[in-house]
Design a protein around this motif. Sequence first.
Motif, PDB file in Angstrom:
ATOM      1  N   VAL A  14       0.840  -1.203   0.000  1.00 32.43           N
ATOM      2  CA  VAL A  14       0.000   0.000   0.000  1.00 32.43           C
ATOM      3  C   VAL A  14       0.875   1.252   0.000  1.00 32.43           C
ATOM      4  O   VAL A  14       0.638   2.189  -0.775  1.00 32.43           O
ATOM      5  CB  VAL A  14      -0.968   0.004   1.207  1.00 32.43           C
ATOM      6  CG1 VAL A  14      -1.697   1.343   1.320  1.00 32.43           C
ATOM      7  CG2 VAL A  14      -1.956  -1.155   1.105  1.00 32.43           C
ATOM      8  N   MET A  15       1.910   1.255   0.837  1.00 33.55           N
ATOM      9  CA  MET A  15       2.795   2.423   0.908  1.00 33.55           C
ATOM     10  C   MET A  15       3.464   2.689  -0.439  1.00 33.55           C
ATOM     11  O   MET A  15       3.603   3.847  -0.842  1.00 33.55           O
ATOM     12  CB  MET A  15       3.852   2.236   1.999  1.00 33.55           C
ATOM     13  CG  MET A  15       3.317   2.283   3.418  1.00 33.55           C
ATOM     14  SD  MET A  15       2.436   3.813   3.840  1.00 33.55           S
ATOM     15  CE  MET A  15       3.754   5.028   3.701  1.00 33.55           C
ATOM     16  N   ARG A  16       3.867   1.646  -1.143  1.00 34.09           N
ATOM     17  CA  ARG A  16       4.515   1.823  -2.444  1.00 34.09           C
ATOM     18  C   ARG A  16       3.590   2.549  -3.420  1.00 34.09           C
ATOM     19  O   ARG A  16       4.028   3.391  -4.197  1.00 34.09           O
ATOM     20  CB  ARG A  16       4.951   0.483  -3.029  1.00 34.09           C
ATOM     21  CG  ARG A  16       6.166  -0.093  -2.316  1.00 34.09           C
ATOM     22  CD  ARG A  16       6.685  -1.326  -2.991  1.00 34.09           C
ATOM     23  NE  ARG A  16       7.149  -1.019  -4.338  1.00 34.09           N
ATOM     24  CZ  ARG A  16       7.357  -1.933  -5.281  1.00 34.09           C
ATOM     25  NH1 ARG A  16       7.132  -3.207  -5.028  1.00 34.09           N
ATOM     26  NH2 ARG A  16       7.789  -1.589  -6.470  1.00 34.09           N
ATOM     27  N   VAL A  17       2.293   2.231  -3.366  1.00 35.46           N
ATOM     28  CA  VAL A  17       1.335   2.906  -4.238  1.00 35.46           C
ATOM     29  C   VAL A  17       1.250   4.385  -3.863  1.00 35.46           C
ATOM     30  O   VAL A  17       1.315   5.266  -4.723  1.00 35.46           O
ATOM     31  CB  VAL A  17      -0.061   2.248  -4.164  1.00 35.46           C
ATOM     32  CG1 VAL A  17      -1.081   3.051  -4.972  1.00 35.46           C
ATOM     33  CG2 VAL A  17       0.000   0.806  -4.649  1.00 35.46           C
ATOM     34  N   LEU A  21       2.112   7.553  -6.238  1.00 32.16           N
ATOM     35  CA  LEU A  21       1.075   8.502  -6.655  1.00 32.16           C
ATOM     36  C   LEU A  21       1.133   9.828  -5.888  1.00 32.16           C
ATOM     37  O   LEU A  21       0.491  10.790  -6.290  1.00 32.16           O
ATOM     38  CB  LEU A  21      -0.315   7.870  -6.476  1.00 32.16           C
ATOM     39  CG  LEU A  21      -0.598   6.614  -7.305  1.00 32.16           C
ATOM     40  CD1 LEU A  21      -1.975   6.056  -6.970  1.00 32.16           C
ATOM     41  CD2 LEU A  21      -0.467   6.899  -8.794  1.00 32.16           C
ATOM     42  N   HIS A  22       1.860   9.858  -4.785  1.00 34.65           N
ATOM     43  CA  HIS A  22       1.988  11.026  -3.896  1.00 34.65           C
ATOM     44  C   HIS A  22       0.722  11.311  -3.096  1.00 34.65           C
ATOM     45  O   HIS A  22       0.800  11.759  -1.968  1.00 34.65           O
ATOM     46  CB  HIS A  22       2.446  12.282  -4.641  1.00 34.65           C
ATOM     47  CG  HIS A  22       3.722  12.092  -5.390  1.00 34.65           C
ATOM     48  ND1 HIS A  22       4.929  11.940  -4.748  1.00 34.65           N
ATOM     49  CD2 HIS A  22       3.979  11.975  -6.707  1.00 34.65           C
ATOM     50  CE1 HIS A  22       5.878  11.759  -5.646  1.00 34.65           C
ATOM     51  NE2 HIS A  22       5.338  11.772  -6.841  1.00 34.65           N
ATOM     52  N   GLN A  23      -0.434  11.067  -3.682  1.00 32.21           N
ATOM     53  CA  GLN A  23      -1.708  11.218  -2.989  1.00 32.21           C
ATOM     54  C   GLN A  23      -2.667  10.235  -3.649  1.00 32.21           C
ATOM     55  O   GLN A  23      -2.724  10.151  -4.878  1.00 32.21           O
ATOM     56  CB  GLN A  23      -2.214  12.654  -3.133  1.00 32.21           C
ATOM     57  CG  GLN A  23      -3.422  12.952  -2.294  1.00 32.21           C
ATOM     58  CD  GLN A  23      -3.796  14.425  -2.369  1.00 32.21           C
ATOM     59  OE1 GLN A  23      -4.044  14.938  -3.451  1.00 32.21           O
ATOM     60  NE2 GLN A  23      -3.812  15.093  -1.239  1.00 32.21           N
ATOM     61  N   ALA A  24      -3.379   9.456  -2.844  1.00 32.21           N
ATOM     62  CA  ALA A  24      -4.237   8.414  -3.413  1.00 32.21           C
ATOM     63  C   ALA A  24      -5.488   8.230  -2.589  1.00 32.21           C
ATOM     64  O   ALA A  24      -5.488   8.443  -1.383  1.00 32.21           O
ATOM     65  CB  ALA A  24      -3.463   7.098  -3.480  1.00 32.21           C
ATOM     66  N   THR A  25      -6.551   7.814  -3.263  1.00 32.81           N
ATOM     67  CA  THR A  25      -7.772   7.400  -2.575  1.00 32.81           C
ATOM     68  C   THR A  25      -7.678   5.885  -2.383  1.00 32.81           C
ATOM     69  O   THR A  25      -6.818   5.224  -2.983  1.00 32.81           O
ATOM     70  CB  THR A  25      -9.022   7.711  -3.434  1.00 32.81           C
ATOM     71  OG1 THR A  25      -8.941   6.944  -4.640  1.00 32.81           O
ATOM     72  CG2 THR A  25      -9.124   9.197  -3.757  1.00 32.81           C
ATOM     73  N   SER A  26      -8.574   5.334  -1.575  1.00 38.30           N
ATOM     74  CA  SER A  26      -8.573   3.870  -1.417  1.00 38.30           C
ATOM     75  C   SER A  26      -8.853   3.208  -2.766  1.00 38.30           C
ATOM     76  O   SER A  26      -8.288   2.161  -3.085  1.00 38.30           O
ATOM     77  CB  SER A  26      -9.581   3.425  -0.353  1.00 38.30           C
ATOM     78  OG  SER A  26     -10.881   3.843  -0.698  1.00 38.30           O
ATOM     79  N   VAL A  32      -4.518  -0.135  -8.386  1.00 39.82           N
ATOM     80  CA  VAL A  32      -3.122  -0.460  -8.661  1.00 39.82           C
ATOM     81  C   VAL A  32      -2.802  -1.886  -8.227  1.00 39.82           C
ATOM     82  O   VAL A  32      -2.116  -2.623  -8.935  1.00 39.82           O
ATOM     83  CB  VAL A  32      -2.166   0.546  -7.975  1.00 39.82           C
ATOM     84  CG1 VAL A  32      -0.721   0.090  -8.077  1.00 39.82           C
ATOM     85  CG2 VAL A  32      -2.326   1.936  -8.591  1.00 39.82           C
ATOM     86  N   LEU A  33      -3.297  -2.282  -7.066  1.00 37.97           N
ATOM     87  CA  LEU A  33      -2.934  -3.579  -6.507  1.00 37.97           C
ATOM     88  C   LEU A  33      -3.831  -4.737  -6.942  1.00 37.97           C
ATOM     89  O   LEU A  33      -3.530  -5.894  -6.661  1.00 37.97           O
ATOM     90  CB  LEU A  33      -2.895  -3.499  -4.986  1.00 37.97           C
ATOM     91  CG  LEU A  33      -1.795  -2.593  -4.428  1.00 37.97           C
ATOM     92  CD1 LEU A  33      -1.912  -2.468  -2.927  1.00 37.97           C
ATOM     93  CD2 LEU A  33      -0.415  -3.098  -4.830  1.00 37.97           C
TER      94      LEU A  33
END
Length: 146
Positions: A14-17, A21-26, A32-33
């Motif tokens: 999760v952290m890698r995403v 992306l610098h900022q992400a929604t769930s 991505v995953l």
Amino acid sequence: MEDKSQITDAEWEVMRVVWTLHQATSKDIIEVLRSKKNWKQATAKTLIGRLVQKGLLETEQDGKRYLYTAAVDETESVKMLEQRLFDRICNKEVGKTIASMISESTLSHNDIELLEETLNRKKSEAVEEVKCNCVPGQCQCKGHHH
């Protein structure tokens, strides 16, 4: 707040995403995953919640959704991971461990050049023998058998 250095493998994904992306929604994280992990939405949200509790992700509400940003730097997190590995092994095993990691990794010519430069700089600091840092009974070093 829990120990920030204790990131599970799933949380690391999760952290890698978020770092990328610098900022992400769930939803961004799940998208991505999805192909890599095939997680259900609830799984991703549970992991995000844990990372927020640990202080590794910060949240900002944007209407009905939450935006997540990393509260820790990726480079620093990798350094903590490296340190955790080396804290768990005898100082005498560090060189062999690094050599093993290098031999098992796919490296570019630039990577190899960087490693060569680093090793050349380290030569000036090299010691004749690395001292064991283990307590008796924790390693195979000579003199620690009781």
